[in-house]
Design an enzyme around this catalytic site. Structure first.
Site, PDB file in Angstrom:
ATOM      1  N   SER A  33      98.889  64.467  58.733  1.00  0.00           N
ATOM      2  CA  SER A  33      99.787  64.097  59.129  1.00  0.00           C
ATOM      3  C   SER A  33      99.515  63.009  60.170  1.00  0.00           C
ATOM      4  CB  SER A  33      99.907  65.906  60.317  1.00  0.00           C
ATOM      5  OG  SER A  33     101.324  65.246  60.929  1.00  0.00           O
ATOM      6  N   ASN A  34     100.679  62.493  61.316  1.00  0.00           N
ATOM      7  CA  ASN A  34      99.709  61.882  62.716  1.00  0.00           C
ATOM      8  C   ASN A  34      99.475  62.590  64.079  1.00  0.00           C
ATOM      9  OD1 ASN A  34      99.777  59.382  61.369  1.00  0.00           O
ATOM     10  ND2 ASN A  34     101.735  59.003  62.010  1.00  0.00           N
TER      11      ASN A  34
END
Ligand code: CTP
Ligand code: CA
Length: 222
Positions: A33-34
């Site tokens: 993810s970010n």
């Protein structure tokens, strides 16, 4: 009365906002993810709604509650986000892409949990493939929409934002610095907005105030 003195300059307009990160499964318990709290996108959605717009908010997993009066669609992956956005882009007047979309996803997520011992090789080398660029895909389809992108940068902020403006076909790119002391998870933000007309810096202020300033900027150009 709560809205006394507030501008209602978006009555009759539809605004689409993406927010938050996307998460891309590696297996049923792991993902990549970010970093993104979703706060900036949520504030833009709320500011547009306060100003009278009909707002659709497409968000990845964040800890924020659905804002009152805003159609909020929860997604996980970039491909789910793209599908949700495709469902409401055509009727939008303004589309703001504030999500921190994962650029890559595991090519073949495992159906069962990978084990450190027996699946060590698979865990050490996760093959990745590129996700669709939601902003660029939609910008290619744009008709009446004003398309606004974001650029989270650790260096050469304005130069990189200009490149993204051109490469993605956005009308505006909102650049912010995300290194140490930057915007992540903060309640305030400092941005530079770049467009074909030039660039304009906004001093550090609350994400809510930045959201209104951004809408003022876009509407002021129309
Ligand atoms: N974006 C998107 N879909 C993607 C990647 C990015 O819609 N798959 C959008 C973001 O929501 C943002 C803009 O594109 O509005 C720029 O995102 P950013 O991550 O800063 O740029 P990238 O083009 O992905 O380049 P890089 O991460 O290499 O800097
Ligand atoms: Ca990216």
């Amino acid at each position: 009365c709560a809205e006394l003195g507030m501008s209602r300059d978006l009555v009759g307009k539809k605004v689409l906002v993406t927010a938050g990160p996307t998460i891309e499964p590696i297996d049923p318990v792991r993902y990549l993810s970010n970093r993104s709290s979703g706060k900036m996108g949520f504030e833009i959605a709320k500011a547009a709604a306060r100003r009278g717009a009909e707002v659709s908010l497409v968000t990845g997993p964040v800890s924020l509650a659905d804002p009152a009066g805003i159609e909020t669609v929860r997604v996980e992956t970039a491909r789910e986000m793209l599908a949700a956005v495709e469902g409401c882009f055509d009727e939008a007047d303004i589309a703001v892409f504030a999500a921190a979309v994962a650029d890559m996803r595991p090519a073949a997520p495992a159906a069962k949990k990978l084990k450190k011992g027996s699946d060590a090789d698979a865990l050490a080398r996760i093959e990745l493939v590129e996700n669709p660029d939601i902003l660029a895909t939609m910008a290619r389809r744009k008709s009446k929409q004003v398309v606004v992108g974001f650029a989270a940068e650790t260096d050469d902020v304005v130069e990189n934002a200009r490149k993204k403006l051109r490469a993605k076909g956005a009308d505006y790119v909102v650049a912010n610095f995300v290194g140490e002391g930057g915007a992540f998870d903060a309640d305030d933000n400092e941005v530079v907005v770049v467009s074909a007309e030039g660039e304009r810096s906004y001093p550090r202020s609350s994400k809510s105030a930045v959201a209104d300033a951004l809408l003022d900027h876009i509407l002021g150009d129309r």
